[in-house]
Design a protein around this motif. Structure first.
Motif, PDB file in Angstrom:
ATOM      1  N   LYS A  37       0.829  -1.204   0.000  1.00 50.12           N
ATOM      2  CA  LYS A  37       0.000   0.000   0.000  1.00 50.12           C
ATOM      3  C   LYS A  37       0.868   1.261   0.000  1.00 50.12           C
ATOM      4  O   LYS A  37       0.644   2.180  -0.790  1.00 50.12           O
ATOM      5  CB  LYS A  37      -0.916  -0.012   1.223  1.00 50.12           C
ATOM      6  N   ASP A  38       1.880   1.308   0.876  1.00 48.71           N
ATOM      7  CA  ASP A  38       2.764   2.473   0.936  1.00 48.71           C
ATOM      8  C   ASP A  38       3.505   2.674  -0.384  1.00 48.71           C
ATOM      9  O   ASP A  38       3.634   3.791  -0.874  1.00 48.71           O
ATOM     10  CB  ASP A  38       3.784   2.325   2.068  1.00 48.71           C
ATOM     11  N   ALA A  40       2.558   1.748  -3.360  1.00 42.80           N
ATOM     12  CA  ALA A  40       1.600   2.217  -4.363  1.00 42.80           C
ATOM     13  C   ALA A  40       1.294   3.703  -4.172  1.00 42.80           C
ATOM     14  O   ALA A  40       1.217   4.463  -5.144  1.00 42.80           O
ATOM     15  CB  ALA A  40       0.317   1.396  -4.301  1.00 42.80           C
ATOM     16  N   LEU A  41       1.131   4.137  -2.936  1.00 41.78           N
ATOM     17  CA  LEU A  41       0.857   5.545  -2.665  1.00 41.78           C
ATOM     18  C   LEU A  41       2.031   6.440  -3.061  1.00 41.78           C
ATOM     19  O   LEU A  41       1.832   7.516  -3.634  1.00 41.78           O
ATOM     20  CB  LEU A  41       0.495   5.750  -1.190  1.00 41.78           C
ATOM     21  N   VAL A  42       3.248   6.004  -2.778  1.00 44.52           N
ATOM     22  CA  VAL A  42       4.430   6.775  -3.182  1.00 44.52           C
ATOM     23  C   VAL A  42       4.468   6.904  -4.694  1.00 44.52           C
ATOM     24  O   VAL A  42       4.679   7.996  -5.242  1.00 44.52           O
ATOM     25  CB  VAL A  42       5.726   6.133  -2.650  1.00 44.52           C
ATOM     26  N   THR A  43       4.221   5.809  -5.403  1.00 45.44           N
ATOM     27  CA  THR A  43       4.221   5.841  -6.867  1.00 45.44           C
ATOM     28  C   THR A  43       3.111   6.751  -7.388  1.00 45.44           C
ATOM     29  O   THR A  43       3.318   7.537  -8.316  1.00 45.44           O
ATOM     30  CB  THR A  43       4.065   4.420  -7.439  1.00 45.44           C
ATOM     31  N   MET A  44       1.931   6.660  -6.803  1.00 49.99           N
ATOM     32  CA  MET A  44       0.814   7.497  -7.225  1.00 49.99           C
ATOM     33  C   MET A  44       1.159   8.979  -7.084  1.00 49.99           C
ATOM     34  O   MET A  44       0.972   9.765  -8.019  1.00 49.99           O
ATOM     35  CB  MET A  44      -0.433   7.193  -6.384  1.00 49.99           C
ATOM     36  N   TRP A  45       1.691   9.380  -5.921  1.00 44.79           N
ATOM     37  CA  TRP A  45       2.000  10.792  -5.705  1.00 44.79           C
ATOM     38  C   TRP A  45       3.158  11.257  -6.573  1.00 44.79           C
ATOM     39  O   TRP A  45       3.179  12.398  -7.028  1.00 44.79           O
ATOM     40  CB  TRP A  45       2.251  11.063  -4.223  1.00 44.79           C
TER      41      TRP A  45
END
Length: 92
Positions: A37-38, A40-45
């Motif tokens: 999850k972390d 994926a969030l880093v990649t998204m941002w």
């Protein structure tokens, strides 16, 4: 463009590639997240910052030209005008 130059002279010139290198070379603490999850969030941002930042810069560059000033390029009328201009200029 940010560039990381290693001791052996290798130059890494993309933000995501630099992050990946640092993550592998120095795994603690995890730079890009420790859970799926972390990560994926880093990649998204990272992608949002890259794409939205790039769009803002391109709007500034475009609006610096008298011939391209006006509505956003996404506007259909402006897209037609842009296609005509780019064809006349030999770009398409």
């Amino acid at each position: 463009m940010p560039t990381l130059v290693l001791e052996d002279g290798t130059a890494i010139g993309e933000v995501l590639a630099i992050w990946r290198y640092l993550e592998e070379a120095y795994p603690t603490p995890p730079l890009l997240g420790s859970t799926p999850k972390d990560k994926a969030l880093v990649t998204m941002w990272e992608r949002r910052a890259e794409l939205e930042g790039f769009a803002a810069v391109m709007e500034g560059v475009r609006n610096a030209s008298e011939r391209l000033k006006g509505p956003r390029l996404l506007d259909p009328t402006t897209m037609i005008r842009f296609r005509r201009w780019s064809s006349a200029a030999g770009f398409g």
